[in-house]
Design an enzyme around this catalytic site. Structure first.
Site, PDB file in Angstrom:
ATOM      1  N   MET A 162       0.853  -1.182   0.000  1.00  0.00           N
ATOM      2  CA  MET A 162       0.000   0.000   0.000  1.00  0.00           C
ATOM      3  C   MET A 162       0.889   1.232   0.000  1.00  0.00           C
ATOM      4  O   MET A 162       1.897   1.300   0.701  1.00  0.00           O
ATOM      5  CB  MET A 162      -0.981   0.000   1.163  1.00  0.00           C
ATOM      6  CG  MET A 162      -0.435  -0.033   2.550  1.00  0.00           C
ATOM      7  SD  MET A 162      -1.818   0.059   3.728  1.00  0.00           S
ATOM      8  CE  MET A 162      -0.953  -0.143   5.268  1.00  0.00           C
ATOM      9  N   ARG A 302      -3.397  -2.627  10.941  1.00  0.00           N
ATOM     10  CA  ARG A 302      -3.241  -2.205  12.335  1.00  0.00           C
ATOM     11  C   ARG A 302      -3.380  -3.392  13.282  1.00  0.00           C
ATOM     12  O   ARG A 302      -2.671  -3.464  14.285  1.00  0.00           O
ATOM     13  CB  ARG A 302      -4.253  -1.104  12.653  1.00  0.00           C
ATOM     14  CG  ARG A 302      -3.853   0.225  12.038  1.00  0.00           C
ATOM     15  CD  ARG A 302      -4.920   1.289  12.130  1.00  0.00           C
ATOM     16  NE  ARG A 302      -4.393   2.553  11.611  1.00  0.00           N
ATOM     17  CZ  ARG A 302      -5.112   3.657  11.455  1.00  0.00           C
ATOM     18  NH1 ARG A 302      -6.393   3.655  11.767  1.00  0.00           N
ATOM     19  NH2 ARG A 302      -4.553   4.757  10.980  1.00  0.00           N
ATOM     20  N   TYR A 438       4.497   3.094  12.483  1.00  0.00           N
ATOM     21  CA  TYR A 438       3.804   2.935  11.196  1.00  0.00           C
ATOM     22  C   TYR A 438       2.375   2.438  11.366  1.00  0.00           C
ATOM     23  O   TYR A 438       1.959   2.032  12.435  1.00  0.00           O
ATOM     24  CB  TYR A 438       4.591   2.088  10.202  1.00  0.00           C
ATOM     25  CG  TYR A 438       5.031   0.691  10.542  1.00  0.00           C
ATOM     26  CD1 TYR A 438       4.443  -0.083  11.526  1.00  0.00           C
ATOM     27  CD2 TYR A 438       6.068   0.127   9.793  1.00  0.00           C
ATOM     28  CE1 TYR A 438       4.865  -1.372  11.772  1.00  0.00           C
ATOM     29  CE2 TYR A 438       6.506  -1.171  10.036  1.00  0.00           C
ATOM     30  CZ  TYR A 438       5.900  -1.917  11.020  1.00  0.00           C
ATOM     31  OH  TYR A 438       6.327  -3.191  11.244  1.00  0.00           O
ATOM     32  N   GLU A 439       1.619   2.538  10.265  1.00  0.00           N
ATOM     33  CA  GLU A 439       0.173   2.278  10.236  1.00  0.00           C
ATOM     34  C   GLU A 439      -0.594   3.181  11.195  1.00  0.00           C
ATOM     35  O   GLU A 439      -1.596   2.785  11.780  1.00  0.00           O
ATOM     36  CB  GLU A 439      -0.128   0.800  10.548  1.00  0.00           C
ATOM     37  CG  GLU A 439       0.537  -0.182   9.627  1.00  0.00           C
ATOM     38  CD  GLU A 439       0.351   0.144   8.152  1.00  0.00           C
ATOM     39  OE1 GLU A 439      -0.661   0.775   7.799  1.00  0.00           O
ATOM     40  OE2 GLU A 439       1.213  -0.216   7.350  1.00  0.00           O
ATOM     41  N   GLY A 440      -0.131   4.424  11.316  1.00  0.00           N
ATOM     42  CA  GLY A 440      -0.736   5.373  12.240  1.00  0.00           C
ATOM     43  C   GLY A 440      -0.043   5.292  13.567  1.00  0.00           C
ATOM     44  O   GLY A 440      -0.085   4.258  14.239  1.00  0.00           O
TER      45      GLY A 440
END
Length: 580
Positions: A162, A302, A438-440
């Site tokens: 992604m 997540r 990462y991933e927020g």
């Protein structure tokens, strides 16, 4: 670095008690998930991970991925291990049957990734991203796109990525500037020319899979500003012909690899799209709805990043215990025998090791509880779906914080040798440190919890969770008190706190909530063990659960004041004074 030993019995306990897989197997959708098959999968992937992925962990850290003449190279052994992974079908566990998957619960996909990631976190990022790409196309791709891309993504012959982040657009995805121009004529009519640069693209390029299917966020001409104007595109590394064969290479390339603190065997790429104006992509879903489609992939990611907390904690714990068992130093305090003993006999080392074990098991319990709620949501249980949405930020944030903490304790157990790279203890900490980012970032996860998730189902989704914990705490009064405190903070945030106040207290509240859920799920494990459901854990599980309830839960209770302190103090100093 010590070998990886799969914690199969603890995983099976969590899958049965916390995820409730036996109940799921009574549904038509997951009827194949019978006990014998579940045990075979958990044992089999553990053995595979220990035999194929784990031996490459150290060499991957030392040699890393390299970019040579536009080609990403991995150390010897990675290609053979990935081919074996594909050949044995581990990538297809939970994928749709119609595209070659086994259609098993998401729970078992989490177990595959847990074992692979504990064995080799950097390598495991490759299949982890593919799982998310499959889910995004399954939910938002057209029938033609699904038929073209999913069979080879499901098998693992192709991998997925992604592409969100850009140099000037980090966590604020709405600021991205990559473009997509519609093509109206020629062989690519109906598709789009993609142009732009993306950074931090995990496994953005490599030679292990035959093709790489990039999911790229970009803007159409005249799209609205911000996140409302983002669309999602599927952009293959190699064009895919009508018969499914691979055509020429698309106009995309890795510009460079990031030089990172850890996960060195994971090629984190700067990707350039459309240098020659001929990068071709296809729209996925509706125009300007790309962020919604990408969130399907991000939510999956997540959960799997929270899983990484359990992975790295398990590996660091195993290494610390092995070292503490072998390292002989000093006599046991107060012992009449003054002979030196293994450091595992010293009280503070015991404290550290029990903390590592209980935290690791707590994250695992939370992981499989969350995964079980996801599977129930897939069966149409709306309450379970809402609960899984509440649990995701807790799992991602607290789970990855625990991974860092446990890896850090592991270094401490090693003493000076932990600070020396040759032992491998430092690698676990270096690898773990990306997961809270990462991933927020974990701050973003906590903000999500106190904004969007706090209001789900009119606020009842989160308060009912704490009510369930308090009701089932039984003979664990501190856990019951923590659940009640979490409920009180949630109600204050819902009814009285300003947005700034909620955000200021979001991280301590997220930690409180996650510890409460993990403690609850560990308590359920302990009760199951006492009933004879996991004889292999009859001695160890009661001790690790008791440590969690008596040591970790009280720490979380102490976070209530910070969660409700408000934001005023944070802004007492003007920015120019704070920056002095």
């Amino acid at each position: 670095m010590t070998p990886y030993t799969p914690p199969t019995q603890d995983q099976l306990l969590a899958i049965r008690v916390n995820a409730g897989i036996d109940e799921l197997a009574r549904s038509e959708k997951f009827a194949a998930a019978e006990a014998d098959l579940v045990e075979a999968i958990v044992a089999g992937v553990g053995e595979f991970a220990a035999g194929e992925f784990a031996p490459l962990n150290r060499v991957g850290d030392l040699e890393g991925a390299t970019l040579e003449n536009g080609v990403v190279r991995l150390p010897d052994g990675f290609k053979a291990a990935y081919d074996a992974y594909v050949e044995q079908g581990w990538n297809a566990i939970a994928s749709p049957v119609e595209f070659g998957g086994q259609g098993l619960p998401f729970i078992l996909s989490c177990n595959v990734l847990e074992n692979l990631g504990a064995a080799n976190m950097a390598f495991n990022l490759l299949p982890m991203l593919s799982v998310g790409a499959i889910e995004a196309l399954e939910h938002h791709g057209s029938e033609a796109q699904q038929a073209r891309y999913l069979p080879d993504l499901v098998s693992g012959r192709w991998s997925g990525t992604m592409n969100l982040t850009e140099p000037a657009a980090g966590s604020d995805v709405g600021a991205l500037r990559a473009t997509a121009e519609p093509i109206t004529e020629g062989e690519h009519a109906g598709k789009y020319r993609i142009a732009g640069q993306k950074i931090y693209i995990t496994w953005g390029d490599h030679e292990l899979a035959e093709n790489i299917i990039h999911l790229v966020l970009a803007r159409l001409p005249d799209a609205p500003e911000g996140s409302r104007g983002i669309s999602l595109f599927v952009v293959p590394k190699y064009h895919v012909n009508a018969d499914g064969s691979l055509g020429p290479r698309n106009d995309l390339r890795p510009v460079s690899l990031e030089h990172k603190l850890g996960i060195n065997a994971s090629p984190t790429c700067v990707m350039s799209y459309g240098d020659n104006g001929e990068c071709i992509g296809e729209l996925v879903g509706e125009e300007n709805r790309g962020l919604m489609a990408m969130f399907t992939m991000m939510n999956n990611a997540r959960i799997n990043v929270g899983n990484q907390g359990a992975q790295i904690a398990e590996r660091a714990t195993q290494q610390a215990i092995a070292f503490a068992t072998e390292r002989v130093q000093s006599a046991r305090a107060g012992s009449p025998d003054k002979s030196p003993v293994a450091i595992i006999e010293h009280p503070d080392v015991r404290r550290m090791l029990l903390r590592m074990k209980s935290l690791t098991e707590g994250v695992r319990a939370l992981l499989y509880y969350c995964a079980g709620q996801v599977d129930r949501g897939a069966l149409g249980d709306e309450a379970a779906k809402a609960r899984s949405e509440v649990l995701v930020p807790m799992l991602k944030a607290w789970g990855t914080d625990v991974g860092v903490e446990v890896a850090g304790i592991g270094i401490q157990v090693h003493g000076g040798m932990g600070f020396v790279e040759e032992t491998g203890a430092a690698q676990h900490w270096r690898d773990s440190r990306i997961a809270p980012i990462y991933e927020g970032t974990n701050g973003i996860q906590a903000a999500d919890l106190v904004t969007r998730k706090l209001g789900l189902d009119g606020g009842s989704a989160i308060t009912l969770l704490f009510d369930d914990i308090a009701r089932e705490a039984g003979d664990a009064p501190m856990l019951r008190d923590l659940a009640e405190q979490c409920g009180a903070v949630a109600r204050w945030m819902q009814d009285e706190a300003s947005l700034d106040d909620r955000l200021a207290g979001s991280v301590p509240f997220c930690t409180m909530a996650a510890v409460a859920v993990a403690g609850w799920q560990l308590l359920l494990q302990d009760r199951a063990v006492s009933e004879g459901k996991a004889p292999a854990l009859a001695e160890t599980k009661p001790v690790t659960v008791r440590f969690f309830l008596e040591r970790i839960v009280p720490e979380a209770r102490g976070l209530k004041a910070g969660a409700m302190a408000g934001a005023d103090l944070l802004y007492t100093l003007p920015t120019e004074k704070l920056a002095v």
